[in-house]
Design an enzyme around this catalytic site. Structure first.
Site: not given
Ligand code: NDP
Length: 480
Positions: A150, A226, A230, A248, A282, A461
């Protein structure tokens, strides 16, 4: 077609197995590049390169590490336009947003932590006449940084910068959905003179490269941003090897509007907190609770401004709403709009996919959408949608507002609108949220602890918290 490459041991290299994935521009729906579909062999090569680089990097004085990071910050600033265009093309966000928020913040992350490392100190505990204890903070070693799609470069650098500043070497994996600016950062890291192997970037999917990274025995800590699911999976995978974790995760943030607030400002900022980056932040406030005496006025002014938001080509200066990140994510958000209807919500505006003429005809655009009449405990008000969809709900008492605000599994951020200073503090302290804004939103000071409560995360963080995370405290006791 442009082919992105991994960054391992200071070199841009192809994935060992030669596999690539298509990279789609969300605004056009067209493939514009290929990204490495890396696997365990690439991750292993990156970890090995980081291990080789570690002794010299951790031995470098913090001032010299900091100088290199500040140089990288300057290079990001010098490449602002190129990086902002890449971010917008890759993610679908308005170019104006990438230029004013994402890329400047990526530069700030390096500048901030490059200098913070020089201010980082540790404690001493003196037992008069008996002993002196002092704490040495050792860099953890080789760490993994995994970030979402994002705010691609913004969040990627928010992790990498403190890790490097603390003296760790990094293997980082950006989201495979938005890897373009991380790839461009590889070139800037070379140009800045970052020693080979200090920063390694491996592209690929979560289940592929991501999983190999979190399982690798050479990785001492994982900093992850993420989704909550996850995050749970990563915690389970990392636990047997006792890896240090910073998570996070998602949010379902409340926005509390009290009747005594500056309503004009509350409406204006709530437009941003609801729909900035198409609601894909987020920290967006997707549940808006408004005190009943001003509910109708807030609603009228809010809807008028929502309807004025221009959805369209992210490259146009007039665009306020770009494309959602992918067709799959657009379908997920649309499914929540269907659910809102099923759960008895009244659609006040939006709710439909937008057909943008011209080059963006096949893009993933959605109208900013507002519902009212949904119960605070329904799924739409409980689950993270992560798109341009918000709900409006009137409340009668502070207790009711707090009860609803705290009534989800998440606890990332919250916003309060009031002119009553006493209430602002009282409500803030009772909110289950790691970050509370009063009469503002997304106002960030990089020194503050950042992170969520409950299912929104583990650890903090920001500022010294991040430097503490990437170091291991050791107590040395000297008898006097
Ligand atoms: P995901 O959890 O799908 O992915 C986040 C990252 O983790 C990506 O690089 C993804 O790779 C990777 N990933 C997925 N599965 C695995 C695994 N088994 N092992 C290691 N890495 C893995 O999140 P999104 O990318 O869909 O992002 C949106 C989410 O992030 C929302 O829930 C949002 O709230 C959260 N978020 C939280 C923030 C915070 O500061 N608290 C800030 C911004 C977002 P790939 O995408 O390549 O599959």
């Amino acid at each position: 077609m442009m082919q992105l490459q991994n960054f391992i041991g200071g070199q841009l290299v192809a994935p060992a197995a030669g596999r690539y994935l298509p990279l789609v521009e969300p605004a056009t729906g067209q493939v514009f590049a290929q990204v490495p579909d890396s696997d365990a062999a690439d991750v292993d090569a990156a970890v090995q390169a980081a291990e080789v680089a570690l002794p010299a990097w951790r031995a470098l004085p913090a001032e010299e590490r900091g100088r290199l990071l500040v140089r990288l910050a300057e290079l990001i600033e010098q490449n602002l336009d190129r990086l902002a265009r890449a971010e917008s093309q890759d993610n679908g966000k308005p170019l104006s947003l990438a230029r004013t928020l994402d890329i400047p913040r990526a530069a700030s992350n390096f500048a901030f932590f490059g200098t913070a490392a020089q201010h980082f100190s540790s404690e001493a505990h003196v037992q008069e006449g008996v002993a002196v204890n002092y704490t040495v903070r050792h860099p953890l070693g080789v760490v993994a940084c995994i970030s979402p799609w994002n705010l691609p470069l913004y969040l990627f650098t928010w992790k990498i910068a403190p890790a490097l500043a603390a003296g760790c070497c990094v293997v980082a994996k950006p989201s495979e959905v938005t890897p373009y600016t991380a790839f461009l950062l590889s070139g800037l890291a070379q140009e800045a003179g970052l020693p080979a192997g200090v920063l390694n970037i491996v592209h690929g999917t979560g289940p592929g490269a991501g999983q190999a990274l979190i399982e690798h025995p050479g990785i001492r800590a994982i900093s992850f941003t993420g989704g909550t699911r996850t995050g749970q999976h990563i915690a389970r995978s990392a636990a047997p090897q006792f890896k240090k974790l910073s998570l996070e995760l998602g949010g379902k943030n409340p926005n509390l509007v009290f009747a005594d607030c500056d309503l004009t400002e509350a409406v204006r900022t709530s437009i941003r907190s609801s729909f900035a980056n198409q609601g894909q932040i987020c920290l967006c406030g997707s549940r808006i609770f408004v005190e009943r005496p001003v509910y109708e006025q807030f609603k009228a002014e809010f809807l008028a401004q929502v309807q004025a938001l221009t959805v369209g080509d992210p490259l146009l200066e007039t665009t306020r709403q770009g494309a959602l990140v992918s067709e799959a994510h657009l379908q997920k958000v649309l499914s929540y709009i269907d659910l809102a209807h099923q759960e008895g919500g009244r659609l006040l505006t939006g709710g439909h996919r937008v057909q943008v003429p011209g080059r963006c005809a096949d893009g993933f655009f959605l109208e900013p959408t507002v519902f009212e009449g949904l119960a605070p405990d329904c799924r739409v008000n409980q689950e993270e949608i992560f798109g341009p969809v918000v709900t409006l709900t009137p409340f009668d008492t502070e207790e009711e507002a707090l009860h609803w605000a705290n009534g989800t599994d998440y606890g990332l951020s919250a916003t309060i609108w009031t002119r009553d200073l006493t209430r602002a503090h009282r409500v803030a302290h009772q909110l289950h949220a790691g970050v509370v804004w009063v009469n503002t939103w997304l106002h960030r000071d990089l020194r503050t602890p950042f992170g969520g409560m409950k299912n929104s995360g583990v650890g903090r963080e920001g500022g010294l918290e991040a430097l503490r995370f990437f170091t291991e405290p050791q107590n040395v006791c000297v008898k006097l």
